[in-house]
Structures are given as structure tokens and as C-alpha cells.
Design an enzyme around this catalytic site. Structure first.
Site, mmCIF file in Angstrom:
data_model
loop_
_atom_site.group_PDB
_atom_site.id
_atom_site.type_symbol
_atom_site.label_atom_id
_atom_site.label_comp_id
_atom_site.label_asym_id
_atom_site.label_seq_id
_atom_site.Cartn_x
_atom_site.Cartn_y
_atom_site.Cartn_z
ATOM 1 N N TYR A 33 0.822 -1.208 0.000
ATOM 2 C CA TYR A 33 0.000 0.000 0.000
ATOM 3 C C TYR A 33 0.850 1.248 0.000
ATOM 4 O O TYR A 33 2.068 1.189 0.199
ATOM 5 C CB TYR A 33 -0.965 -0.005 1.196
ATOM 6 C CG TYR A 33 -0.336 0.314 2.547
ATOM 7 C CD1 TYR A 33 0.477 -0.602 3.199
ATOM 8 C CD2 TYR A 33 -0.567 1.541 3.167
ATOM 9 C CE1 TYR A 33 1.040 -0.309 4.431
ATOM 10 C CE2 TYR A 33 -0.015 1.840 4.409
ATOM 11 C CZ TYR A 33 0.787 0.916 5.032
ATOM 12 O OH TYR A 33 1.346 1.218 6.249
ATOM 13 N N ARG A 52 8.157 4.182 -4.631
ATOM 14 C CA ARG A 52 8.240 3.169 -3.570
ATOM 15 C C ARG A 52 7.239 2.040 -3.813
ATOM 16 O O ARG A 52 7.516 0.879 -3.500
ATOM 17 C CB ARG A 52 8.023 3.797 -2.193
ATOM 18 C CG ARG A 52 8.299 2.783 -1.071
ATOM 19 C CD ARG A 52 8.231 3.401 0.304
ATOM 20 N NE ARG A 52 6.923 3.977 0.553
ATOM 21 C CZ ARG A 52 6.654 4.802 1.568
ATOM 22 N NH1 ARG A 52 7.618 5.144 2.417
ATOM 23 N NH2 ARG A 52 5.449 5.286 1.731
ATOM 24 N N ARG A 100 -7.418 -20.656 -1.665
ATOM 25 C CA ARG A 100 -6.375 -20.490 -0.656
ATOM 26 C C ARG A 100 -5.251 -21.520 -0.818
ATOM 27 O O ARG A 100 -5.499 -22.729 -0.827
ATOM 28 C CB ARG A 100 -6.963 -20.591 0.762
ATOM 29 C CG ARG A 100 -5.937 -20.266 1.839
ATOM 30 C CD ARG A 100 -6.545 -20.270 3.225
ATOM 31 N NE ARG A 100 -5.539 -19.901 4.218
ATOM 32 C CZ ARG A 100 -4.680 -20.769 4.758
ATOM 33 N NH1 ARG A 100 -4.717 -22.042 4.423
ATOM 34 N NH2 ARG A 100 -3.783 -20.342 5.633
ATOM 35 N N LYS A 147 6.447 -2.068 1.865
ATOM 36 C CA LYS A 147 5.283 -1.495 2.546
ATOM 37 C C LYS A 147 4.080 -2.433 2.412
ATOM 38 O O LYS A 147 3.164 -2.195 1.620
ATOM 39 C CB LYS A 147 4.975 -0.106 1.975
ATOM 40 C CG LYS A 147 4.098 0.738 2.886
ATOM 41 C CD LYS A 147 4.199 2.205 2.509
ATOM 42 C CE LYS A 147 3.182 3.074 3.218
ATOM 43 N NZ LYS A 147 3.288 3.105 4.668
ATOM 44 N N GLU A 179 11.909 2.284 14.234
ATOM 45 C CA GLU A 179 11.033 3.382 13.780
ATOM 46 C C GLU A 179 9.783 3.379 14.630
ATOM 47 O O GLU A 179 9.645 2.575 15.564
ATOM 48 C CB GLU A 179 10.703 3.203 12.287
ATOM 49 C CG GLU A 179 10.058 1.873 11.962
ATOM 50 C CD GLU A 179 9.886 1.610 10.468
ATOM 51 O OE1 GLU A 179 9.808 2.571 9.686
ATOM 52 O OE2 GLU A 179 9.798 0.421 10.105
ATOM 53 N N LEU A 204 11.020 1.162 7.104
ATOM 54 C CA LEU A 204 10.439 1.642 5.856
ATOM 55 C C LEU A 204 11.222 2.876 5.411
ATOM 56 O O LEU A 204 11.551 3.736 6.235
ATOM 57 C CB LEU A 204 8.966 2.007 6.051
ATOM 58 C CG LEU A 204 8.284 2.345 4.727
ATOM 59 C CD1 LEU A 204 8.018 1.085 3.914
ATOM 60 C CD2 LEU A 204 6.982 3.102 4.946
HETATM 61 N N1 PDD Z 1 2.877 5.015 7.359
HETATM 62 N N2 PDD Z 1 7.539 3.682 8.862
HETATM 63 C C1 PDD Z 1 6.415 2.959 8.837
HETATM 64 C C2 PDD Z 1 6.395 1.626 9.500
HETATM 65 C C3 PDD Z 1 5.256 3.460 8.187
HETATM 66 O O1 PDD Z 1 4.131 2.746 8.169
HETATM 67 C C4 PDD Z 1 5.305 4.748 7.587
HETATM 68 C C5 PDD Z 1 4.131 5.335 6.857
HETATM 69 C C6 PDD Z 1 6.521 5.477 7.649
HETATM 70 C C7 PDD Z 1 6.672 6.832 7.023
HETATM 71 O O2 PDD Z 1 6.739 6.751 5.622
HETATM 72 P P1 PDD Z 1 6.218 7.946 4.697
HETATM 73 O O3 PDD Z 1 6.957 9.149 5.126
HETATM 74 O O4 PDD Z 1 6.560 7.506 3.343
HETATM 75 O O5 PDD Z 1 4.726 8.076 4.947
HETATM 76 C C8 PDD Z 1 7.612 4.896 8.282
HETATM 77 C C9 PDD Z 1 1.694 5.454 6.627
HETATM 78 C C10 PDD Z 1 1.513 6.931 6.618
HETATM 79 C C11 PDD Z 1 0.482 4.697 7.123
HETATM 80 O O6 PDD Z 1 0.634 3.515 7.401
HETATM 81 O O7 PDD Z 1 -0.600 5.276 7.212
#
Ligand code: PDD
Length: 284
Positions: A33, A52, A100, A147, A179, A204
């Protein structure tokens, strides 16, 4: 009022949009996503998020569901159809539907779903007040650079933070912060150096992280990419996190320890302003 969402080539009222119960996104979390923020009805950081998305798809040997031009057009159509001024567009691509089985057939047709979420992001209260975080062991899988929609553990951590009266969790592995549950973690040392963990499969590769780092360097700020511990963060001058939906948001407490005087610091405030101005100027 019901939203118009996008599913596999169609714009539909949300109640009418469906995917198969055999979709591997549903059965196996076999899906990736992206989330793009919307300000003034324009898309922020589209290029970065699409790049990405391709990286995530490639790592999982998933075909792209459509071209980048089509993706941009779908984003724009959804923003227009829902009269979205501020909020986000969520995009999910799954490997597709099949009975499945752990092994998948290479000719599955990917499922693609997009929907909008209207919310106040520029003036959200946490941008001003900052948030409080707890520390949790990082028990996610080892490819956090992809992601995927495997968000159960981050959700559990977020719930644990809320149960303890805090806002979010910073995840810790081998003694170092990886993170946040859905964001990248940063500190500002007492000598003014901005520190965030270096890129690897452990985190990420945040699109906001990359832009903030670029803008900080352009503003002559010293930036270091290296891991840091919760203890170092607790004694730092400031801390903050970055994500597409929260931009740069201050962190004012870490695992029960207030940072400085417990209010957002000047570096986080400045970076938030710079980030907002720059990404607004580049929005499409
Ligand atoms: N989350 N690390 C993780 C684990 C994340 O899920 C996200 C983003 C980030 C930041 O990445 P970016 O700057 O590209 O949004 C870092 C999104 C916003 C979400 O899950 O809603």
C-alpha cells in the site's frame, strides 16, 4: 455522505465496492500500500510514493496493476469526485484472488483499491502539542522496507500505547530504535545534529524522511544517519517523527521521560514549516 472509491477499474459508492473473499490481500496479507496526503486538493509527494510502490511490488514479484499515468489520474479523479480538500488517498494493490494456497500462480490479476480520507492534517492538534511515545520490542518481520499491509503488530503497539495513556510506540530491536508504528523516528542531539536511523531492511524508507533530510541539509542543518537508543533519545534536545500523513510531528515524551521542558522543540517546528511549504509548492 458516502464516498466514491475505486476498485479494479470502477468508481463506485463505497457500499457497492467489493473484493473477493479469496483475495490474497485478505487471506495472506499478500498486498502492498501507499498513502499520499492531500492539501488544497493537490497531491503531495506523488512521485516518491509511486516509486516506492514499484519497489514494494518488485520485491514481492507482483506486477503493477496499471501505469503511473493511470495511477495519477485515479488519484485526481477520486480527489475531484469526493471534493477532497485535505486528507489522504489510500492505495492498495494485492496479488489477486485465488483459492487459498501458500503458493501463488504467476498469472493472477492484481486487485487495486483506492479511497480517500478527509481529515485535518495541516492543523491537526498533535502538530502543535507533540505526542508521547512508549518503547516496545520490534517483533515485525524482517522486510520492513517493503510497505506491506501486515499491520497487526504495529496496531497492537498503538493499542498498548493508548492503554498506557500515550500516543504511539517507538520500536526497539537489539537495543536500538528502528522506527515508530507508522512513521520514522528522529532525535536532535544537544549540539543540534539531527539523527535518524540509516536505511536498511529494518525500516520503511519513508518518503517524508527523504524529503525532510534533503530540506534540512539545504537549510545547513547537520544530519546524521545512524541508529540511536531510547536512552539517547530521552536525553536528546528534541525528538520528532515523520510520515506522509503527519509531516513532521514533535515527540515530547519517551517512555515516561519528558524531553527538555516537555514542549515541542524549535528544530521540529522549523522542519515542519519547511516541509509543509516545500511540499505544498511541489504538489500536483
Ligand atoms: N505510514 N515507517 C512505517 C512503519 C510506516 O508505516 C510509515 C508510513 C513510515 C513513514 O513513511 P512515509 O513518510 O513515506 O509516509 C515509516 C503510513 C503513513 C500509514 O501507514 O498510514
Amino acid at each position: 455522505m458516502s464516498r466514491i472509491v475505486y476498485v479494479n477499474g470502477e468508481y463506485l459508492p463505497e457500499e457497492e465496492a467489493t473484493v473477493s473473499i479469496f483475495d490474497r490481500g485478505f487471506l495472506m496479507a499478500d498486498a502492498v500500500y501507499e498513502v499520499c496526503s492531500i492539501l488544497d486538493g493537490k497531491i503531495l509527494e506523488f512521485e516518491g510514493h509511486v516509486a516506492r510502490l514499484h519497489r514494494s511490488l518488485n520485491e514481492l514479484q507482483m506486477p503493477a496493476p496499471c501505469t503511473d499515468e493511470e495511477l495519477l489520474e485515479i488519484h485526481r479523479q477520486l480527489v475531484a469526485k469526493n471534493d477532497l480538500k485535505e486528507g489522504g488517498v489510500y492505495l492498495q494493490v494485492t496479488r489477486g484472488a485465488a483459492d487459498r494456497d501458500f503458493a501463488w500462480s504467476k498469472d493472477l490479476k492484481p486487485t487495486i483499491v483506492l479511497f480517500t480520507q478527509a481529515k485535518s492534517i495541516e492543523h491537526s492538534p498533535i502538530g502543535k502539542t507533540g505526542i508521547k511515545v512508549i518503547a516496545m520490542d520490534d517483533l515485525r518481520w524482517g522486510r520492513r522496507d517493503i510497505k506491506t499491509v501486515q499491520l497487526l503488530y504495529p496496531s497492537l503497539c498503538k493499542m498498548e500505547a493508548k492503554a498506557r495513556g500515550k500516543d504511539d510506540a517507538w520500536l526497539v530491536e537489539d537495543g536500538f530504535v528502528t522506527e515508530g508504528t507508522s512513521n520514522n523516528a528522529w532525535i536532535v542531539t544537544r549540539d543540534g545534529t539531527i539523527v535518524t536511523r540509516d536505511l536498511s531492511t529494518d525500516i520503511l524508507h519513508g518518503i517524508t524522511r527523504a524529503s525532510v533530510m534533503k530540506y534540512a541539509k539545504e537549510a545547513q542543518m547537520k544530519v546524521e544517519e545512524r541508529p540511536f537508543t531510547i536512552e539517547e533519545a530521552q536525553t536528546a534536545a528534541e525528538a520528532f517523527f515523520t510520515s506522509a500523513s503527519a509531516f513532521v510531528t514533535p515527540v515530547v515524551e519517551i517512555e515516561g521521560v519528558a524531553l527538555g521542558d516537555g514542549t515541542p522543540g524549535p528544530v521540529a517546528k522549523r522542519l515542519r514549516e519547511i516541509y509543509l511549504a516545500e511540499s505544498r509548492a511541489r504538489a500536483i
